[in-house]
Design a protein around this motif. Structure first.
Motif, PDB file in Angstrom:
ATOM      1  N   ASP A 212       2.496  -4.908   0.004  1.00 11.82           N
ATOM      2  CA  ASP A 212       2.215  -5.739  -0.959  1.00 11.82           C
ATOM      3  C   ASP A 212       3.239  -6.866  -0.933  1.00 11.82           C
ATOM      4  O   ASP A 212       2.887  -7.987  -1.226  1.00 11.82           O
ATOM      5  CB  ASP A 212       2.208  -5.061  -2.464  1.00 11.82           C
ATOM      6  CG  ASP A 212       1.141  -4.195  -2.867  1.00 11.82           C
ATOM      7  OD1 ASP A 212       0.063  -4.439  -1.977  1.00 11.82           O
ATOM      8  OD2 ASP A 212       1.468  -3.149  -3.460  1.00 11.82           O
ATOM      9  N   ASP A 213       4.449  -6.677  -0.317  1.00  5.97           N
ATOM     10  CA  ASP A 213       5.530  -7.649  -0.257  1.00  5.97           C
ATOM     11  C   ASP A 213       5.100  -8.669   0.612  1.00  5.97           C
ATOM     12  O   ASP A 213       5.362  -9.901   0.298  1.00  5.97           O
ATOM     13  CB  ASP A 213       6.954  -6.924   0.135  1.00  5.97           C
ATOM     14  CG  ASP A 213       7.374  -6.154  -1.192  1.00  5.97           C
ATOM     15  OD1 ASP A 213       6.824  -6.327  -2.124  1.00  5.97           O
ATOM     16  OD2 ASP A 213       8.430  -5.488  -0.826  1.00  5.97           O
ATOM     17  N   ASP A 217       4.205 -12.653   0.083  1.00  8.96           N
ATOM     18  CA  ASP A 217       5.152 -13.842   0.696  1.00  8.96           C
ATOM     19  C   ASP A 217       4.128 -14.781   1.431  1.00  8.96           C
ATOM     20  O   ASP A 217       4.279 -15.765   1.345  1.00  8.96           O
ATOM     21  CB  ASP A 217       6.135 -12.942   1.607  1.00  8.96           C
ATOM     22  CG  ASP A 217       7.172 -12.436   0.989  1.00  8.96           C
ATOM     23  OD1 ASP A 217       7.583 -12.663  -0.082  1.00  8.96           O
ATOM     24  OD2 ASP A 217       7.913 -11.570   1.824  1.00  8.96           O
TER      25      ASP A 217
END
Length: 517
Positions: A212-213, A217
């Protein structure tokens, strides 16, 4: 003379006596090649009627089709061959099936124009896709290649690579001890209700999802809204910087410096070494592609293949994997292997994992349960051999079993130690030879143990032992193969040429098999 024996067509300029002699000679020649008389016919055409290319292909042995041979050497060996063979030489040489083909059929499909995706060779990665593009460009493209009809990937039915089964994760846990530099996940997946079947030696295809990160981004760097997040998470490869992505970014920036930078990447992609999609986006922040153009330019997220580490006889309705977690520092960022970190960090018990079974076609326990079996699998290469031993245990196979296993440290990295010790005590596993490279000043690997125990290893081979290898193709498997030649040449008294012949015979008899990547 029967139709099967009529290898020389009636239209050939020979009298009856000459034709009879030639038919007999060619029938004998076909027999010496290991085929039957029907093999002398090329698609129903007599050999003397067949085009030169068909006869030439009948004689190809692809001696360069070996993952241990560097790409430059493979390309040199095929420099005078058709484009389809040059493309094959650019593949990873593993016939792993991750692309939905094998190396030969994938290259033939590209050469004929039937396959347009040049990035399917996962083990070959950028090295392969870059060379495939270069070869196509030099040849004038697939339509001008004259590659002939390609053997397409077999049609898939039921749960498959194109239609993966939504399985459930039963559990996953770290096999390494505290203080280890590694994190190896033992994964158990529920196949109940799928109808999927596997045998030991097969692989499991796993469709990963991006973390998810990273998705957040990437979406933020290109100014995308949340509606595209699902596609970025489960459909798009955020590690591969495609040529199409660079072209979209170059067109969407008005900054001259960024245009020059992108054109530099397009002309020399070695400058992109170690960079992923997020790195590129952050390097050209003034590029403003539309969401649709950006998504279309990204490569599709491909499945990962893992050697199955369980026997269905020991674990009905389940499949187990042994997966090394991959992550590394890249500047201020932490980069992650997409599937390995998903299985280690991002999938909870009971969560869905999309999977399919990939058949090994030959890499499995000996059909003769009394045959000796020697297994060489350092690190996660132990995966199929855990399955092999579970199978031999479950079937009460009387054959002797010998495991070569290695890793960094014995205290923390001896994968499945307790289960291995149980097999030793039960007499299922007759010999275990370990090589823990960091437990002493001089590094020791499995190939060193093979040479140390050469006399006994040769004795097992001499009485019909099967030899299996699983692990890294370019380093470990190549070193093990070299050691095996030395064992047979020395302890077996065969010499270098005799060892080479002995190993070729082992391969043809199915007694030397490798599951390498």
């Amino acid at each position: 003379m029967s139709e099967l024996m009529k290898l020389v067509p009636d239209s050939a300029p020979f009298n009856d006596e000459q034709r009879a002699w030639l038919n007999g000679f060619l029938a004998g020649w076909v027999g010496m090649q290991g085929g039957d008389l029907g093999a002398g016919m090329a698609n129903g055409t007599a050999l003397l009627d067949a085009p030169a290319e068909a006869v030439e292909e009948e004689e190809e042995d692809f001696d360069w089709h070996d993952p241990g041979v560097p790409m430059d050497d493979r390309l040199e060996a095929t420099k005078d061959k058709p484009l389809k063979r040059k493309l094959m030489a650019a593949m990873a040489q593993l016939d792993c099936g991750a692309c939905g083909y094998i190396c030969q059929t994938y290259s033939e499909a590209i050469a004929s124009g039937e396959e347009s995706d040049l990035t399917l060779c996962s083990p070959g990665g950028k090295e392969t896709s870059k060379m495939v593009k270069k070869l196509l460009k030099e040849s004038g493209g697939a339509e001008e290649a004259g590659g002939g009809a390609a053997a397409a990937a077999p049609a898939e039915t039921g749960w498959s690579r194109k239609n993966p089964f939504p399985a459930k994760l039963v559990r996953g846990f770290n096999l390494n001890g505290e203080g280890s530099a590694k994190y190896t996940t033992h994964v158990e997946i529920d196949l109940e209700g799928s109808g999927l079947e596997y045998v030991v030696g097969d692989s499991l295809g796993v469709y990963p999802t991006n973390c998810d990160d990273l998705v957040a981004d990437v979406a933020g760097a290109v100014g995308l809204n949340g509606e595209v997040t699902p596609a970025l998470k489960s459909e798009k490869d955020l590690a591969d910087v495609s040529e199409e992505l660079l072209e979209v970014l170059e067109k969407s920036t008005k900054d001259l410096g960024e245009k020059i930078k992108i054109k530099g990447w397009l002309s020399d992609d070695s400058k992109l070494e170690g960079m992923d999609v997020l790195d590129v986006l952050r390097s050209v922040p003034k590029a403003e592609p539309s969401g649709e153009d950006f998504l279309d330019s990204l490569s599709p997220l491909k499945p990962r293949l893992y050697s199955i580490s369980s026997s269905p006889k020991a674990h009905p309705g389940q499949v187990h994997l042994t997966v090394g977690r991959v992550s590394w520092a890249a500047g201020e960022r932490t980069r992650k292997g997409v599937a390995s970190t998903m299985l280690a960090d991002r999938v909870d018990e009971g969560a869905e994992v999309k999977v399919f079974v990939h058949k090994s076609h030959g890499f499995t326990v000996p059909s003769d349960p009394s045959a000796p079996m020697i297994m060489c699998g350092p690190g996660t290469g132990i995966a199929p051999f855990r399955a092999f031993l579970e199978e031999r245990d479950a079937t009460k196979a009387p054959g002797d079993n010998w495991l070569f296993f290695g890793d960094q440290k014995g205290d923390t990295d001896y994968l499945y130690r307790d289960q291995i010790n149980d097999w030793v005590e039960a007499g299922v596993l007759n010999r275990v030879s370990t090589a823990f490279s960091r437990d002493q000043e001089k590094k020791v690997y499995v190939q060193h143990r093979m040479l140390e125990e050469a006399e006994e290893l040769w004795a097992w081979l001499d009485r019909g032992g099967y030899f299996f290898v699983c692990g890294d193709a370019k380093r470990m498997a190549a070193d093990v193969d070299k050691a095996l030649h030395e064992v047979i040449a020395g302890a077996g008294g065969k010499g270098a040429d005799g060892a080479k012949k002995f190993i070729e015979e082992m391969k043809s008899d199915g007694r030397y098999s490798r599951d390498v990547y």
